[in-house]
Design an enzyme around this catalytic site. Sequence first.
Site, PDB file in Angstrom:
ATOM      1  NE  ARG A  53      -4.135  -2.049   1.562  1.00  0.00           N
ATOM      2  CZ  ARG A  53      -5.169  -2.449   2.270  1.00  0.00           C
ATOM      3  NH1 ARG A  53      -5.305  -2.070   3.524  1.00  0.00           N
ATOM      4  NH2 ARG A  53      -6.086  -3.234   1.733  1.00  0.00           N
ATOM      5  CE1 TYR A  75      -2.648   1.412  -7.968  1.00  0.00           C
ATOM      6  CE2 TYR A  75      -2.669   0.036  -9.925  1.00  0.00           C
ATOM      7  CZ  TYR A  75      -2.132   1.071  -9.203  1.00  0.00           C
ATOM      8  OH  TYR A  75      -1.068   1.753  -9.709  1.00  0.00           O
ATOM      9  CD  GLU A  76      -1.754  -3.302  -3.622  1.00  0.00           C
ATOM     10  OE1 GLU A  76      -2.025  -3.691  -2.476  1.00  0.00           O
ATOM     11  OE2 GLU A  76      -1.164  -4.013  -4.455  1.00  0.00           O
ATOM     12  N   GLY A  77      -6.916  -1.712  -2.540  1.00  0.00           N
ATOM     13  CA  GLY A  77      -7.927  -1.253  -1.579  1.00  0.00           C
ATOM     14  C   GLY A  77      -8.327   0.174  -1.876  1.00  0.00           C
ATOM     15  CD  GLN A  88      -6.018   1.437   1.794  1.00  0.00           C
ATOM     16  OE1 GLN A  88      -5.460   1.385   2.880  1.00  0.00           O
ATOM     17  NE2 GLN A  88      -5.836   0.532   0.860  1.00  0.00           N
TER      18      GLN A  88
END
Lengths: 594, 594
Positions: free
Chosen positions: B291, B435-437, B442
């Site tokens: 992240r 992306y990546e949450g 988050q």
Amino acid sequence: MPDYKAPIRDIQFTLYEVLNAEQHYKDLGAEDASRDMVDAILTEGAKFAEQVLAPLHRVGDIEGCTFKEGEVTTPTGFKEAYQQYVEGGWPSLAGDEEWGGQGLPESIATMISELVSTANWSWGMYPGLSHGAKLTLEQFGTQEQKETYLTKLVSGEWTGTMCLTEPHCGSDLGTLKTKAEDNGDGSYAISGTKIFISAGEHDMAENIVHIVLARLPGAPQGTKGISLFIVPKFNVDDGNRNAVSCGSLEHKMGIHGNATAVMNFDGAKGYLIGPPNEGLKCMFTFMNFARLGTALQGMAAAEQSFQGALVYAKERLAMRSLAGAKYPDKPADPIIVHPDVRRMLLTQKAFSEGGRALIYYCSMQADIIHANKDPEEVQLADEIMGVLTPIAKAFLTEVGYEAANHGIQVFGGHGYIAEWGMEQIVRDTRISMLYEGTTGIQSLDLLGRKVLASRGDLLRRWTRVIHRFCRDNSTPEMKEFIKPLRKYYKEWGTFYRKVGIKAMKNREEVGAAAVDYMMYSGYVTLAYFWAAMADTAYKAIAAGTEEKAYYESKIKTARFYFERILPRAKMHKEIMLSGAKNLMDMDEDQFAFL
Amino acid sequence: MPDYKAPIRDIQFTLYEVLNAEQHYKDLGAEDASRDMVDAILTEGAKFAEQVLAPLHRVGDIEGCTFKEGEVTTPTGFKEAYQQYVEGGWPSLAGDEEWGGQGLPESIATMISELVSTANWSWGMYPGLSHGAKLTLEQFGTQEQKETYLTKLVSGEWTGTMCLTEPHCGSDLGTLKTKAEDNGDGSYAISGTKIFISAGEHDMAENIVHIVLARLPGAPQGTKGISLFIVPKFNVDDGNRNAVSCGSLEHKMGIHGNATAVMNFDGAKGYLIGPPNEGLKCMFTFMNFARLGTALQGMAAAEQSFQGALVYAKERLAMRSLAGAKYPDKPADPIIVHPDVRRMLLTQKAFSEGGRALIYYCSMQADIIHANKDPEEVQLADEIMGVLTPIAKAFLTEVGYEAANHGIQVFGGHGYIAEWGMEQIVRDTRISMLYEGTTGIQSLDLLGRKVLASRGDLLRRWTRVIHRFCRDNSTPEMKEFIKPLRKYYKEWGTFYRKVGIKAMKNREEVGAAAVDYMMYSGYVTLAYFWAAMADTAYKAIAAGTEEKAYYESKIKTARFYFERILPRAKMHKEIMLSGAKNLMDMDEDQFAFL
């Protein structure tokens, strides 16, 4: 790709219930604009937008326009759709009957513009650009010029353009270089290069009428030496190709379906329109109308993106509601149960529907100006437009872009993928904050030219409307809206003095405050429209209705707006009043050390 | 296209002066990370980024990746640049010496990542994705797995991927369907479809190591039944092509140079890594690092766009300063004289340089965790990372996108034209919020999993750092920063209780507050770093310096940040505390009436 559904119920609510269009059209003496007639136009327009234009939205993006040896081919289906549009009589709705128009009020054309714009903005720009040319000709053209060009623009057989920008100047038109030399036969030879000419060249109509800004020999420097010329693609006298040609098309972030042309004028034959050296002044008279068209792009982006995101949010399953499964029979809950997804959807809805009210209100002011009946009313409408136009243009395009981005976000990773159509909306609408005067330019116009230059008078024309609304609708149920609205609009009236006092010492204070001032103005203006919509809804419910859910949804959205959007105005206030020093203190060579 | 210049002076300022890296590396026992060595790495990395990667930035966008019969061809020059990268030893900087790495601290790899990312994000994703695979193998791989795969990833001969998302699930990994069946020979047959696999297939390396989430037969439903597998593109035993193949590439808004692949696993041979059914837990251990990589994308977009906009703002002439001509010998003033252009440039600068401080700080916490010396320090670093990672990821990508949009706006209409390169930055960086949450995920992680779940303890680990800074640096000149910072960080510590109390009745209150809570947290966190940078600058000036202009620029930017950016936090506070009702009240069928 999101399907487009024309928001017919909402347009009717805005026109008839919030803005009282029936009375408005009566007052204008527009007998043809009966409710039945307007509804029929709306229904037909909706069909055209949904069935003909919406399916070409993504086609336009994928194919774009093709440039080959000076000719431009528009995307598959664009030309045929334009033919249907002309055959349907859509271009002539609000045209003067004298020039073949149907003589309906401008606001009805705006209503159709909304449908066209939301279904397919890139396509809509072709007829949209004609509108600027039409207005110029209507106001400043000679009888002959009107007969020759205006009739063809009204019918839609020809399209128009506005040729302002040059490679070295956009906002700063005072420095433009295109020349016009007298041919001695009543025509002029126009020479120069114009860039960013939307719909500058295409295959959709027989002829293109360019309205071109250029300088006469010996004209004063700066903005006071600019004249306006008509330059047709094909000469009207001999039918020959004029010496104006498309040099290339720009590769852009979006609006691929619209041809953004570099136009070369190589001694092209042109005709003066309006008085010499007063071209820029002439331009400004219709600027308000053109800017409103761009404001529409912001609203349209919010609406289109909202429609796409809402369908997806009801279908896409992911995780369970934090409060426990709401659809236990499904493998996961649809994402519309999640508060943050709702926050994004409601933001889109608030900007789309609030923006609609603002734009339709403005278009009715345009009706009053255009009908030109009572001079006092015309002046008032003109002054209110003076304030609302830069707000509508800058604010609605900014929040429309935000709304379009929420649309991507609701889709998660899929929003980034072209086939879903959500990212195209973002790319297409990004231009709206740039053309027809950037957000910065609009903000300077609002704070400097309109509010400060009139010592607040123009602003008061508008806040008086809000004041009367607050005074007349202070019911207990409306208190949650009236109370904050009153506070905001009163406060709004004080800022220009604070900035003005500082600006007496340093004019940069105006530029330093302008954009935040404009955004503040936008949030408060939309708050007024949301309060007005809530009020309308409460009254409809009190009167008894079968559409209770509909009206409740307006009240709930108004509440969302006041609790979750309007607080942004306070932030803009604080930043606006923070002064120019924090911007101007940095030396030019201190910005970076690379 | 904007030229990229590595901000060497700023990186040195951040590392050595603000974050005291020399002492940090000594404390870690990283003898090799001397200042001379780090400077040498930085200088060489800058050359590579500026001369090799930056020129491929636009090429990647225009050409994109080509898919043909299962094979992917990357844009011209990408493969050769990767070869140079591997030959230069860049992939192995922070790798363990046991597996062929150079054993330098993670933060030095982050520094090089910044250069790579800013010069060419799409290219940087290929080696970037390998990092995730490396960390997984390092922590959970067997000795044999490390020897087989990790050494090749550390050298860069092979690249890696993370295969999580499936067509029906992204954030909600609990519902994933990919299966793993025991082959009885220590290997598993992996079957299923994964989408959005960045660098999933390409021609830049000999082999690709996929780390795949899948379910073992009979595994529990939901997140507790997921295991992790290594699936190489080419089997290591026989060199044969494994039954994993790229089905297609996505057409995306941006990052065209990176292959976003649909990956089909048709009984592909895979190897379990880590304990069965604990795959998701394993993933989370390196999630923080991954992240942080995405946070870097936000910062990189701000930096790249700032560099482009600054050059243009100094060159482009338009209008005169509101205070009178500043360059009377030129036909108009460069637009950097205009307050609103400065507002946009300073916003970009504040987010880029502030973001750098936040990311480098985080990377140093990662150093401490990785070095694993003093357990108490490791725990503290881990807890601070727990709070700062979702903030860095969500906040920096959101403001990075804003900054990139300012870059377009500074260019006016030209910003919308592809050849200037500014719109590509916006398109490329839009994915970072997804992306990546997503930002929403988050924010829930921050407020729910970190702050509320620890009853504020994790947050206090971080605000204590701010508290100590305020206590130790309350000089008169720092008062303008310390006073508001103190107010904000104290207030920050109270919100989770307010939300927590409401959430005891209704868990949706957490979701309704989360994004505004995260944004508030981001603005206050960056305020701390800007105050720290101002403090460093004041001290450098007091100590006597030849770079006074440089340090003054930091103080002026800090002032800009506190006066014009930080007020946004108040707005987020008000919205965050407005409760869930204004979101949840709307019935699902009340959102629209179409």
